[in-house]
Motif scaffolding. Structure first.
Motif, PDB file in Angstrom:
ATOM      1  N   GLN A  41      35.665  61.102  30.428  1.00 38.03           N
ATOM      2  CA  GLN A  41      35.178  61.009  29.045  1.00 38.03           C
ATOM      3  C   GLN A  41      33.936  60.136  28.983  1.00 38.03           C
ATOM      4  O   GLN A  41      32.959  60.484  28.309  1.00 38.03           O
ATOM      5  CB  GLN A  41      36.278  60.427  28.148  1.00 38.03           C
ATOM      6  CG  GLN A  41      35.933  60.434  26.687  1.00 38.03           C
ATOM      7  CD  GLN A  41      35.884  61.837  26.117  1.00 38.03           C
ATOM      8  OE1 GLN A  41      36.630  62.703  26.516  1.00 38.03           O
ATOM      9  NE2 GLN A  41      34.984  62.070  25.190  1.00 38.03           N
ATOM     10  N   CYS A  47      30.216  61.176  27.797  1.00 42.41           N
ATOM     11  CA  CYS A  47      29.508  60.438  26.741  1.00 42.41           C
ATOM     12  C   CYS A  47      28.099  60.073  27.187  1.00 42.41           C
ATOM     13  O   CYS A  47      27.143  60.174  26.411  1.00 42.41           O
ATOM     14  CB  CYS A  47      30.274  59.178  26.365  1.00 42.41           C
ATOM     15  SG  CYS A  47      31.752  59.499  25.399  1.00 42.41           S
ATOM     16  N   TYR A  83      31.201  70.817  27.901  1.00 43.12           N
ATOM     17  CA  TYR A  83      32.334  69.897  27.929  1.00 43.12           C
ATOM     18  C   TYR A  83      33.644  70.657  28.108  1.00 43.12           C
ATOM     19  O   TYR A  83      34.461  70.333  28.970  1.00 43.12           O
ATOM     20  CB  TYR A  83      32.349  69.076  26.630  1.00 43.12           C
ATOM     21  CG  TYR A  83      33.486  68.113  26.515  1.00 43.12           C
ATOM     22  CD1 TYR A  83      33.390  66.830  27.038  1.00 43.12           C
ATOM     23  CD2 TYR A  83      34.673  68.462  25.859  1.00 43.12           C
ATOM     24  CE1 TYR A  83      34.437  65.924  26.922  1.00 43.12           C
ATOM     25  CE2 TYR A  83      35.717  67.569  25.739  1.00 43.12           C
ATOM     26  CZ  TYR A  83      35.597  66.304  26.278  1.00 43.12           C
ATOM     27  OH  TYR A  83      36.630  65.413  26.163  1.00 43.12           O
ATOM     28  N   GLN A  84      33.855  71.675  27.294  1.00 44.35           N
ATOM     29  CA  GLN A  84      35.098  72.451  27.366  1.00 44.35           C
ATOM     30  C   GLN A  84      35.249  73.158  28.707  1.00 44.35           C
ATOM     31  O   GLN A  84      36.357  73.296  29.221  1.00 44.35           O
ATOM     32  CB  GLN A  84      35.162  73.454  26.221  1.00 44.35           C
ATOM     33  CG  GLN A  84      35.403  72.776  24.895  1.00 44.35           C
ATOM     34  CD  GLN A  84      35.468  73.763  23.741  1.00 44.35           C
ATOM     35  OE1 GLN A  84      35.430  74.973  23.944  1.00 44.35           O
ATOM     36  NE2 GLN A  84      35.563  73.242  22.530  1.00 44.35           N
ATOM     37  N   TRP A 125      21.542  64.608  26.889  1.00 43.29           N
ATOM     38  CA  TRP A 125      21.777  66.039  27.064  1.00 43.29           C
ATOM     39  C   TRP A 125      20.498  66.860  27.118  1.00 43.29           C
ATOM     40  O   TRP A 125      20.402  67.809  27.908  1.00 43.29           O
ATOM     41  CB  TRP A 125      22.704  66.570  25.967  1.00 43.29           C
ATOM     42  CG  TRP A 125      23.098  67.986  26.203  1.00 43.29           C
ATOM     43  CD1 TRP A 125      22.845  69.055  25.404  1.00 43.29           C
ATOM     44  CD2 TRP A 125      23.791  68.500  27.325  1.00 43.29           C
ATOM     45  NE1 TRP A 125      23.345  70.196  25.944  1.00 43.29           N
ATOM     46  CE2 TRP A 125      23.944  69.878  27.152  1.00 43.29           C
ATOM     47  CE3 TRP A 125      24.314  67.927  28.490  1.00 43.29           C
ATOM     48  CZ2 TRP A 125      24.586  70.707  28.059  1.00 43.29           C
ATOM     49  CZ3 TRP A 125      24.958  68.745  29.403  1.00 43.29           C
ATOM     50  CH2 TRP A 125      25.084  70.107  29.188  1.00 43.29           C
ATOM     51  N   PHE A 157      26.052  63.201  27.122  1.00 43.08           N
ATOM     52  CA  PHE A 157      25.723  63.621  25.763  1.00 43.08           C
ATOM     53  C   PHE A 157      24.478  62.911  25.252  1.00 43.08           C
ATOM     54  O   PHE A 157      23.612  63.521  24.617  1.00 43.08           O
ATOM     55  CB  PHE A 157      26.905  63.366  24.825  1.00 43.08           C
ATOM     56  CG  PHE A 157      26.656  63.798  23.420  1.00 43.08           C
ATOM     57  CD1 PHE A 157      26.634  65.148  23.087  1.00 43.08           C
ATOM     58  CD2 PHE A 157      26.429  62.862  22.417  1.00 43.08           C
ATOM     59  CE1 PHE A 157      26.388  65.557  21.785  1.00 43.08           C
ATOM     60  CE2 PHE A 157      26.189  63.263  21.117  1.00 43.08           C
ATOM     61  CZ  PHE A 157      26.168  64.617  20.802  1.00 43.08           C
ATOM     62  N   ASP A 168      25.237  74.936  25.264  1.00 42.12           N
ATOM     63  CA  ASP A 168      25.238  73.719  24.459  1.00 42.12           C
ATOM     64  C   ASP A 168      26.298  72.761  25.005  1.00 42.12           C
ATOM     65  O   ASP A 168      27.154  73.126  25.815  1.00 42.12           O
ATOM     66  CB  ASP A 168      25.412  74.033  22.982  1.00 42.12           C
ATOM     67  CG  ASP A 168      26.825  74.342  22.555  1.00 42.12           C
ATOM     68  OD1 ASP A 168      27.038  74.414  21.354  1.00 42.12           O
ATOM     69  OD2 ASP A 168      27.720  74.511  23.404  1.00 42.12           O
ATOM     70  N   PHE A 169      26.254  71.525  24.547  1.00 39.39           N
ATOM     71  CA  PHE A 169      27.102  70.476  25.104  1.00 39.39           C
ATOM     72  C   PHE A 169      28.577  70.771  24.918  1.00 39.39           C
ATOM     73  O   PHE A 169      29.369  70.537  25.824  1.00 39.39           O
ATOM     74  CB  PHE A 169      26.745  69.111  24.504  1.00 39.39           C
ATOM     75  CG  PHE A 169      27.527  67.996  25.134  1.00 39.39           C
ATOM     76  CD1 PHE A 169      27.154  67.474  26.363  1.00 39.39           C
ATOM     77  CD2 PHE A 169      28.662  67.489  24.515  1.00 39.39           C
ATOM     78  CE1 PHE A 169      27.884  66.466  26.965  1.00 39.39           C
ATOM     79  CE2 PHE A 169      29.400  66.484  25.113  1.00 39.39           C
ATOM     80  CZ  PHE A 169      29.010  65.966  26.342  1.00 39.39           C
ATOM     81  N   ASP A 170      28.975  71.243  23.741  1.00 41.65           N
ATOM     82  CA  ASP A 170      30.398  71.522  23.488  1.00 41.65           C
ATOM     83  C   ASP A 170      30.957  72.530  24.489  1.00 41.65           C
ATOM     84  O   ASP A 170      32.063  72.348  25.021  1.00 41.65           O
ATOM     85  CB  ASP A 170      30.613  72.038  22.066  1.00 41.65           C
ATOM     86  CG  ASP A 170      30.361  70.964  21.020  1.00 41.65           C
ATOM     87  OD1 ASP A 170      30.418  69.765  21.381  1.00 41.65           O
ATOM     88  OD2 ASP A 170      30.114  71.324  19.852  1.00 41.65           O
ATOM     89  N   GLU A 171      30.210  73.577  24.746  1.00 41.01           N
ATOM     90  CA  GLU A 171      30.649  74.582  25.726  1.00 41.01           C
ATOM     91  C   GLU A 171      30.744  73.964  27.123  1.00 41.01           C
ATOM     92  O   GLU A 171      31.682  74.216  27.871  1.00 41.01           O
ATOM     93  CB  GLU A 171      29.688  75.766  25.749  1.00 41.01           C
ATOM     94  CG  GLU A 171      29.685  76.591  24.489  1.00 41.01           C
ATOM     95  CD  GLU A 171      28.550  77.604  24.465  1.00 41.01           C
ATOM     96  OE1 GLU A 171      27.720  77.621  25.409  1.00 41.01           O
ATOM     97  OE2 GLU A 171      28.481  78.381  23.498  1.00 41.01           O
TER      98      GLU A 171
END
Length: 179
Positions: free
Chosen positions: A52, A56, A26-27, A62, A59, A21-24
């Motif tokens: 950043q 964006c 990104y991190q 995505w 995202f 997923d996107f959060d993973e």
């Protein structure tokens, strides 16, 4: 660099297909890309802003980008393109500014300041007569026509104005000599 594209953009990602997923995402990649862009731009804050912005943009796309063979390559390419665009804008601005050189004009001399201060102390009609005659080089007859007075009146204003100016300017000079 060629970015890999998915075989079919319309298909949703099947569960358990290995897509993160996107959060993973990104991190996992923000720090490394920031380090790369910082080395390129020489400015950590700007590098963080560029990365950043790239994330964006990723995202908002995505669902499509996650199916690429290498989504990191897409985000990295966007970040580097943003940095390159910034360099181009900065260079264009610098070229423009070089053509807009500041013209340095010296300030008024002490004599000019003293003269203006002394002129300000004269009555308005005397001041106009002195300025028109000595600074605008108008003859007495022309000043008389402009002010709608007799030539003798203009001569009187000039005499009184010059006398008062001489007194004011000598007072100012004597005060400086004493100090």
């Amino acid at each position: 660099m060629q970015l890999a594209t998915p075989s079919r953009l319309d298909e949703p990602s099947p569960p358990g297909s290995g897509h993160i997923d996107f959060d993973e995402f990104y991190q996992a990649h923000f720090r490394a890309m920031t380090v790369q862009l910082c080395a390129y731009t020489g400015d950590l804050g700007h590098a963080q802003d560029l990365v950043q912005e790239a994330f964006c943009r990723a995202f908002s796309r995505w669902q499509r980008i996650v199916r690429y063979d290498d989504p990191v390559a897409w985000v990295r390419k966007v970040a580097w393109n943003l940095a390159t665009s910034r360099w181009r804008r900065v260079r264009a601005a610098e070229r423009f500014l070089r053509g807009q050189r500041e013209e340095h004009v010296p300030g008024p001399s002490p004599d000019r300041v003293a003269l203006e201060a002394a002129l300000a102390l004269l009555p308005a009609n005397h001041r106009r007569a002195v300025i028109l005659h000595h600074l605008a080089d108008l003859p007495i007859a022309e000043i008389a026509r402009q002010e709608s007075v007799a030539e003798g009146t203009v001569k009187s204003w000039l005499h009184r104005g010059r006398t008062a100016l001489a007194a004011h300017l000598t007072e100012g000079k004597e005060g400086k000599d004493r100090a």
